[in-house]
Design an enzyme around this catalytic site. Structure first.
Site, short mmCIF file in Angstrom:
data_model
loop_
_atom_site.label_atom_id
_atom_site.label_comp_id
_atom_site.label_asym_id
_atom_site.label_seq_id
_atom_site.Cartn_x
_atom_site.Cartn_y
_atom_site.Cartn_z
N CYS A 7 0.81 -1.22 0.00
CA CYS A 7 0.00 0.00 0.00
C CYS A 7 0.85 1.28 0.00
O CYS A 7 0.40 2.32 -0.44
CB CYS A 7 -0.94 0.00 1.19
SG CYS A 7 -2.09 -1.38 1.11
N HIS A 12 -3.86 7.07 1.33
CA HIS A 12 -4.09 5.76 0.72
C HIS A 12 -5.48 5.30 1.14
O HIS A 12 -5.85 5.39 2.31
CB HIS A 12 -3.02 4.77 1.19
CG HIS A 12 -3.42 3.35 1.01
ND1 HIS A 12 -3.81 2.84 -0.21
CD2 HIS A 12 -3.54 2.33 1.91
CE1 HIS A 12 -4.13 1.57 -0.06
NE2 HIS A 12 -3.98 1.23 1.21
N ASN A 22 -10.06 -0.70 -2.03
CA ASN A 22 -8.64 -0.46 -1.76
C ASN A 22 -7.84 -1.02 -2.94
O ASN A 22 -7.81 -2.22 -3.15
CB ASN A 22 -8.27 -1.15 -0.44
CG ASN A 22 -6.80 -1.03 -0.08
OD1 ASN A 22 -5.96 -0.75 -0.92
ND2 ASN A 22 -6.50 -1.25 1.19
#
Ligand code: COA
Length: 347
Positions: free
Chosen positions: A114, A274, A304
Site C-alpha cells: 500500500c 491511501h 482499496n
C-alpha cells in the site's frame, strides 16, 4: 537543486463494476456489513483474460505521458509499484517498457504494497533532483481480483480490494513540486498482512503434516496442494491489528512531512490518504482536525487498490478541480510490511 514536479497524471479503472450485493453470490456477507466497516459500496475488476496489472498501467501511463506534454520515447526511467505482478518474475516494469515501445531504459519494480506508490515516487524524486533523468514514469497498478479468496473464508479481505492503475510523470521544476518524502518500515509485524506462498520460507511445513522442511518432497517446496488447501496462496490479514497501527502511523507520518517544511494541518489544501478503509481516513481527518474539503476519499467506488490508490485519488481530485496550481498537497500511505510513507508537494 531543482524540485521534481508531477507534470502529468493519469488513471485507469477497468469498466466492470462489482457491487457489495454482487459479492453475496460468492460469500456470506452483506452490503450493510461492508459499508459500515469499510465505507466501500463497489469496486472495479479487470477483465479476466484481456487485462493485467501491466495493461492497466499502460492505460494510466499513456494519459500521464500525454498530459506531461511528452512521449513514451522520452521517458528515461520507470518505477513500477505493485503486489499483484503479471509474473512472479520478471517484474511489471519491463513489461510496461515493452508494451509502450520505450527505449532500453531502466525499469525498477517496487514491492511495498500500500505504500508502494509513495516509495516509488520518492525513488523517482531523487533521480530528477540530481539531474540524472528528465522524465521518470511512476506507476501503481493492481489486479487483485485474480488473487483473492472469494469463499466465506476470505471475506474479511476480499470485500476490501479492487483493481486499477495510476501513473505520474515527474519532471524538474524550480517553483513547485515535491518538498520532501518520508519513508518508514517496521518488519516486526510482517506476517500480520501478508501472502505467505509461494515463497522461499519454510514455516508452513509444520502445518502441512511434515515435521520439518527436510521431510518435504523437493518438488512441493514452492507450491504444494497442502498450501492451496490451507489458502496460503491468498492474502492473510489481521484486520484489527492493521487498523490499530494505521491510525497511529498515518497521522504521525503526515505531521512529519508538515513539520519538516514548517507547515501545519490547516495549511493543507488537500490530503490524499491511501484508500485503505474509509473509517481509517475519517479517524485521521479527526485527529488532524481537517475539514471535509481537505481530505479526498474515493474508496466508496474503487475499494482499496493498494499501490494504485494514491495516484488514482490524486488524479481524480485534480480532474475534479479540487487541486490547482500552487496548492499544498500531502500524500500518505500505510500498509503491509508494515511500511508507511508521506510526500508533501506544491502542485
Ligand atoms: N462480511 C460479513 N461478516 C464478516 C466479513 C464480511 N466481509 N468479514 C468478517 N466478518 C465477520 C467476522 O467473521 C467476524 O464474525 P464473528 O464475530 O462471528 O467471528 C465479525 O465479522 C467481525 O470480524 P472482525 O475481523 O473483527 O471485523 P472488524 O470490525 O475488525 O472489521 C475489517 C474487519 C477488515 C473491515 C477491519 O478490521 C479493517 O478495516 N481493518 C483494517 C484493514 C485495512 O485497512 N487493510 C488494508 C491495509 S492497507
Amino acid at each position: 537543486m531543482p524540485r521534481s514536479r508531477i507534470a502529468g497524471i493519469g488513471k485507469y479503472l477497468p469498466p466492470h463494476t462489482v457491487t457489495n450485493q454482487d459479492l453475496t453470490q460468492y460469500m456470506d456477507t452483506s452490503d450493510e456489513w461492508i459499508q459500515e466497516r469499510t465505507g466501500i459500496k463497489e469496486r472495479h475488476y479487470a477483465h479476466r483474460t484481456e487485462e493485467t496489472t501491466t495493461t492497466m498501467a499502460v492505460e494510466a501511463a499513456r494519459i500521464a505521458i500525454e498530459r506531461a506534454g511528452t512521449t513514451a520515447q522520452e521517458i528515461d526511467f520507470i518505477v513500477f509499484a505493485t503486489l499483484s505482478p503479471d509474473y512472479y518474475f520478471p517484474g511489471c516494469g519491463v513489461l510496461l517498457q515493452r508494451a509502450m515501445g520505450m527505449r532500453e531504459i531502466g525499469a525498477l519494480d517496487v514491492r511495498n504494497q500500500c505504500s508502494g506508490f509513495l516509495y516509488a515516487l520518492s525513488v523517482a524524486d531523487q533521480f530528477i533532483k540530481t539531474g540524472m533523468y528528465k522524465n521518470v514514469l511512476v506507476v501503481g497498478s493492481e489486479k487483485h481480483s485474480f488473487g483473492l479468496d472469494f469463499s466465506t473464508r476470505g471475506r474479511n479481505i476480499s470485500v476490501i480490494f479492487g483493481d486499477g492503475a495510476g501513473a505520474v510523470v515527474l519532471q524538474a521544476a524550480e517553483d513547485r513540486g515535491i518538498l520532501s518524502t518520508h519513508l518508514h518500515s517496521d518488519g516486526g509485524s510482517a506476517e500480520i498482512l501478508a501472502m505467505y506462498n509461494p515463497g522461499t520460507h519454510a514455516n508452513h511445513w509444520t502445518d502441512t503434516g511434515y515435521a520439518t522442511f527436510d521431510e518435504a518432497p523437493i518438488g512441493e517446496m514452492f507450491m504444494s496442494h497442502a498450501m492451496i488447501d490451507q489458502a496460503q496462496n491468498f492474502p492473510y490479514m489481521d484486520g484489527q491489528a492493521v487498523f490499530k497501527k494505521a491510525v497511529v502511523k498515518f497521522p504521525e507520518v503526515i505531521m512529519e512531512a508538515l513539520k519538516a517544511n514548517g507547515y501545519q494541518p490547516s495549511d493543507l489544501k488537500m490530503l490524499i490518504p491511501h484508500q485503505a478503509n474509509l473509517r481509517i481516513s475519517q479517524f485521521v481527518q479527526q485527529k488532524l482536525q481537517l475539514r471535509d474539503d481537505q481530505v479526498y476519499n474515493n474508496i466508496q467506488h474503487y475499494g482499496n487498490t493498494t499501490a494504485a490508490s494514491v495516484p488514482i485519488a490524486l488524479c481524480e481530485a485534480w480532474e475534479k478541480g479540487r487541486i490547482q496550481d500552487g496548492d499544498l498537497v500531502c500524500l500518505a500511505a500505510f500498509g503491509s510490511g508494515f511500511t508507511w510513507a508521506s510526500a508533501l508537494l506544491t502542485w
